[in-house]
Motif scaffolding. Structure first.
Motif, PDB file in Angstrom:
ATOM      1  N   LEU A   1       0.832  -1.205   0.000  1.00 59.67           N
ATOM      2  CA  LEU A   1       0.000   0.000   0.000  1.00 59.67           C
ATOM      3  C   LEU A   1       0.866   1.254   0.000  1.00 59.67           C
ATOM      4  N   GLU A   2       1.941   1.234   0.755  1.00 61.26           N
ATOM      5  CA  GLU A   2       2.851   2.390   0.800  1.00 61.26           C
ATOM      6  C   GLU A   2       3.486   2.643  -0.578  1.00 61.26           C
ATOM      7  N   GLU A   3       3.860   1.567  -1.280  1.00 61.82           N
ATOM      8  CA  GLU A   3       4.415   1.714  -2.625  1.00 61.82           C
ATOM      9  C   GLU A   3       3.407   2.370  -3.556  1.00 61.82           C
ATOM     10  N   LEU A   4       2.171   1.905  -3.500  1.00 61.29           N
ATOM     11  CA  LEU A   4       1.138   2.446  -4.374  1.00 61.29           C
ATOM     12  C   LEU A   4       0.836   3.899  -4.029  1.00 61.29           C
ATOM     13  N   GLN A   5       0.789   4.234  -2.755  1.00 58.26           N
ATOM     14  CA  GLN A   5       0.521   5.613  -2.341  1.00 58.26           C
ATOM     15  C   GLN A   5       1.605   6.564  -2.855  1.00 58.26           C
ATOM     16  N   LYS A   6       2.862   6.127  -2.824  1.00 58.14           N
ATOM     17  CA  LYS A   6       3.952   6.967  -3.349  1.00 58.14           C
ATOM     18  C   LYS A   6       3.807   7.174  -4.850  1.00 58.14           C
ATOM     19  N   ALA A   7       3.414   6.107  -5.556  1.00 57.34           N
ATOM     20  CA  ALA A   7       3.237   6.211  -7.004  1.00 57.34           C
ATOM     21  C   ALA A   7       2.100   7.175  -7.348  1.00 57.34           C
ATOM     22  N   VAL A   8       1.006   7.132  -6.561  1.00 57.68           N
ATOM     23  CA  VAL A   8      -0.120   8.044  -6.780  1.00 57.68           C
ATOM     24  C   VAL A   8       0.310   9.477  -6.498  1.00 57.68           C
ATOM     25  N   GLU A   9       1.056   9.661  -5.434  1.00 50.73           N
ATOM     26  CA  GLU A   9       1.531  11.004  -5.074  1.00 50.73           C
ATOM     27  C   GLU A   9       2.407  11.594  -6.175  1.00 50.73           C
ATOM     28  N   ASN A  10       3.216  10.753  -6.816  1.00 45.77           N
ATOM     29  CA  ASN A  10       4.153  11.236  -7.833  1.00 45.77           C
ATOM     30  C   ASN A  10       3.521  11.390  -9.213  1.00 45.77           C
ATOM     31  N   PHE A  11       2.317  10.842  -9.400  1.00 42.28           N
ATOM     32  CA  PHE A  11       1.686  10.930 -10.720  1.00 42.28           C
ATOM     33  C   PHE A  11       1.128  12.337 -10.936  1.00 42.28           C
ATOM     34  N   ASP A  12       1.467  12.944 -12.069  1.00 42.15           N
ATOM     35  CA  ASP A  12       1.054  14.316 -12.378  1.00 42.15           C
ATOM     36  C   ASP A  12      -0.171  14.274 -13.293  1.00 42.15           C
ATOM     37  N   LEU A  13      -1.303  14.620 -12.766  1.00 39.10           N
ATOM     38  CA  LEU A  13      -2.560  14.568 -13.513  1.00 39.10           C
ATOM     39  C   LEU A  13      -2.662  15.702 -14.534  1.00 39.10           C
ATOM     40  N   ASN A  14      -1.835  16.733 -14.386  1.00 41.04           N
ATOM     41  CA  ASN A  14      -1.926  17.892 -15.262  1.00 41.04           C
ATOM     42  C   ASN A  14      -1.117  17.739 -16.553  1.00 41.04           C
ATOM     43  N   LYS A  15      -0.310  16.705 -16.641  1.00 37.65           N
ATOM     44  CA  LYS A  15       0.524  16.525 -17.827  1.00 37.65           C
ATOM     45  C   LYS A  15      -0.284  15.973 -19.002  1.00 37.65           C
ATOM     46  N   VAL A  16       0.271  16.182 -20.203  1.00 39.78           N
ATOM     47  CA  VAL A  16      -0.264  15.543 -21.402  1.00 39.78           C
ATOM     48  C   VAL A  16       0.442  14.203 -21.556  1.00 39.78           C
ATOM     49  N   TYR A  17      -0.320  13.157 -21.808  1.00 34.33           N
ATOM     50  CA  TYR A  17       0.237  11.816 -21.989  1.00 34.33           C
ATOM     51  C   TYR A  17      -0.125  11.313 -23.384  1.00 34.33           C
ATOM     52  N   TYR A  18       0.588  10.272 -23.809  1.00 27.69           N
ATOM     53  CA  TYR A  18       0.201   9.651 -25.077  1.00 27.69           C
ATOM     54  C   TYR A  18       0.130   8.137 -24.930  1.00 27.69           C
ATOM     55  N   VAL A  19      -0.747   7.561 -25.753  1.00 27.80           N
ATOM     56  CA  VAL A  19      -0.959   6.117 -25.815  1.00 27.80           C
ATOM     57  C   VAL A  19      -0.690   5.687 -27.247  1.00 27.80           C
ATOM     58  N   ARG A  20       0.047   4.605 -27.439  1.00 29.38           N
ATOM     59  CA  ARG A  20       0.311   4.115 -28.794  1.00 29.38           C
ATOM     60  C   ARG A  20      -0.905   3.333 -29.300  1.00 29.38           C
ATOM     61  N   GLU A  21      -1.350   3.680 -30.514  1.00 30.59           N
ATOM     62  CA  GLU A  21      -2.535   3.046 -31.085  1.00 30.59           C
ATOM     63  C   GLU A  21      -2.320   2.739 -32.559  1.00 30.59           C
ATOM     64  N   GLU A  22      -2.931   1.658 -33.022  1.00 26.73           N
ATOM     65  CA  GLU A  22      -2.940   1.350 -34.449  1.00 26.73           C
ATOM     66  C   GLU A  22      -4.030   2.176 -35.127  1.00 26.73           C
ATOM     67  N   VAL A  23      -3.690   2.728 -36.294  1.00 30.10           N
ATOM     68  CA  VAL A  23      -4.586   3.632 -37.010  1.00 30.10           C
ATOM     69  C   VAL A  23      -4.738   3.143 -38.448  1.00 30.10           C
ATOM     70  N   SER A  24      -5.935   3.236 -38.987  1.00 25.42           N
ATOM     71  CA  SER A  24      -6.175   2.889 -40.389  1.00 25.42           C
ATOM     72  C   SER A  24      -6.311   4.159 -41.211  1.00 25.42           C
ATOM     73  N   ALA A  25      -5.518   4.252 -42.285  1.00 32.80           N
ATOM     74  CA  ALA A  25      -5.653   5.351 -43.242  1.00 32.80           C
ATOM     75  C   ALA A  25      -6.398   4.831 -44.461  1.00 32.80           C
ATOM     76  N   MET A  26      -7.378   5.594 -44.926  1.00 32.24           N
ATOM     77  CA  MET A  26      -8.149   5.185 -46.080  1.00 32.24           C
ATOM     78  C   MET A  26      -7.412   5.582 -47.372  1.00 32.24           C
ATOM     79  N   LYS A  27      -8.050   5.439 -48.506  1.00 32.55           N
ATOM     80  CA  LYS A  27      -7.432   5.760 -49.792  1.00 32.55           C
ATOM     81  C   LYS A  27      -7.042   7.229 -49.843  1.00 32.55           C
ATOM     82  N   TYR A  28      -5.892   7.507 -50.448  1.00 28.26           N
ATOM     83  CA  TYR A  28      -5.372   8.876 -50.484  1.00 28.26           C
ATOM     84  C   TYR A  28      -6.361   9.812 -51.173  1.00 28.26           C
TER      85      TYR A  28
END
Length: 330
Positions: A181-208
């Motif tokens: 629980l102490e480990e998790l609490q430290k991780a929550v404390e250090n997480f910055d909710l105000n930052k911009v994050y990114y997630v890697r995703e597969e994307v489909s492009a249609m015909k040019y």
């Protein structure tokens, strides 16, 4: 006699030069010659291994280094020639790297185009990793410090031995609960909710689209991350914002379609860094196991901001273009 030796030496040098420049393959618009120095790219498999490069000793091939293209010809049964291409790498003088040239080009494991510096939409953004997801859920108010959150966070860290120990024995879990629980609490404390994050995703492009100079896109309505093998977090866009279109010059689009072997086809596979900002939950956090056993995961609302698109999952080179998220027109 001396003139004869000079003539012989000149003949050998000329033969060597011609051999070194011999065209062996043209793959998706790129010419390969014997003796070329090829630049090794990143592995294309998700487990971090190469698909088109093989070594007998399972060497760790260093990306962004050069190796010389060579050829080895043997005879199969009945006298048929067997041609095999390989790379001679200066770091492994005793070993050769066998290469499938076509597969290496299509999967970006051999870099055949310049790696151009580009401006990303959010240079300050950080990748949201599986280990970040449970602290993010708690910091944003979607979950609280339940036993489930402790277990999943332990698994997300990759400490499966510890995870199996605490889930198989309630007595052992109670002994370790305070420290976990102490480990998790430290991780929550250090997480910055105000930052911009990114997630890697597969994307489909249609015909040019030649009229608008770009590709219509199909991006998943909600990005997701597998926190563990059985736990997933989904990011639901606020206001139904979508990433719909990416502007791409026609010559860049043509080189991509040639390289990927999809020239003129109706769909093309791309990969994106999808940028999000996590939004706090309205109301109280979920109770333990709420929305979990039915759905197998967690949901969090986000503001979709846009995406930088690339040709390969690692999103490290072969930048394709950027697209801002747009709200659905009423």
């Amino acid at each position: 006699m001396r003139n004869y030796l000079y003539t012989l030496l000149l003949l050998l040098l000329t033969t060597s030069s011609v051999y070194g420049q011999e065209l062996v393959a043209t793959i998706n618009g790129t010419n390969f010659h014997l003796g070329d120095d090829l630049t090794i790219g990143l592995p294309s498999r998700f487990n971090g291994t190469y698909r088109a490069l093989r070594t007998r000793a399972e060497l760790k091939i260093p990306p962004f280094t050069k190796a010389k293209l060579k050829r080895h010809i043997t005879k199969k049964r009945y006298g048929q020639p067997d041609t095999q291409y390989f790379l001679s790498h200066p770091q492994f003088p005793q070993d050769n790297i066998v290469i499938n040239l076509e597969e290496a080009v299509e999967n970006g494991e051999i870099i055949v185009a310049p790696i151009i510096r580009h401006q990303t939409l959010y240079p300050e953004a950080m990748e949201l990793r599986p280990i970040d997801c449970i602290p993010a859920l708690i910091k944003a108010g979607y979950q609280s410090y339940t036993d489930e959150m402790i277990w999943v966070y332990t698994a997300a860290k990759g400490d499966m031995k510890r995870f199996n120990t605490i889930t198989n024995s309630p007595f052992e879990y109670q002994r370790q609960k305070a420290a976990l629980l102490e480990e998790l609490q430290k991780a929550v404390e250090n997480f910055d909710l105000n930052k911009v994050y990114y997630v890697r995703e597969e994307v489909s492009a249609m015909k040019y689209d030649f009229k608008n100079s770009g590709y219509p896109l199909e991006v998943p309505r909600s990005a997701s991350i597998d926190v563990t093998a059985t736990r997933m977090i989904s990011f639901l866009p606020k206001d139904d914002k979508e990433i719909k279109f990416v502007k791409v010059a026609a010559d860049r689009a043509e080189s991509f379609e040639k390289r990927s072997g999809t020239l003129g086809k109706g769909t093309h596979q791309l990969f994106g860094k999808v940028y999000i900002r996590l939004l706090p939950k309205q109301g109280k956090p979920a109770d333990e196991w709420e929305d979990f056993e039915m759905k197998g995961g967690f949901e969090v609302q986000v503001d979709y901001l846009g995406a930088d698109l690339y040709e390969y999952p690692h999103c490290a080179y072969y930048y394709f273009g950027s697209a801002e998220a747009e709200a659905e027109a009423e």
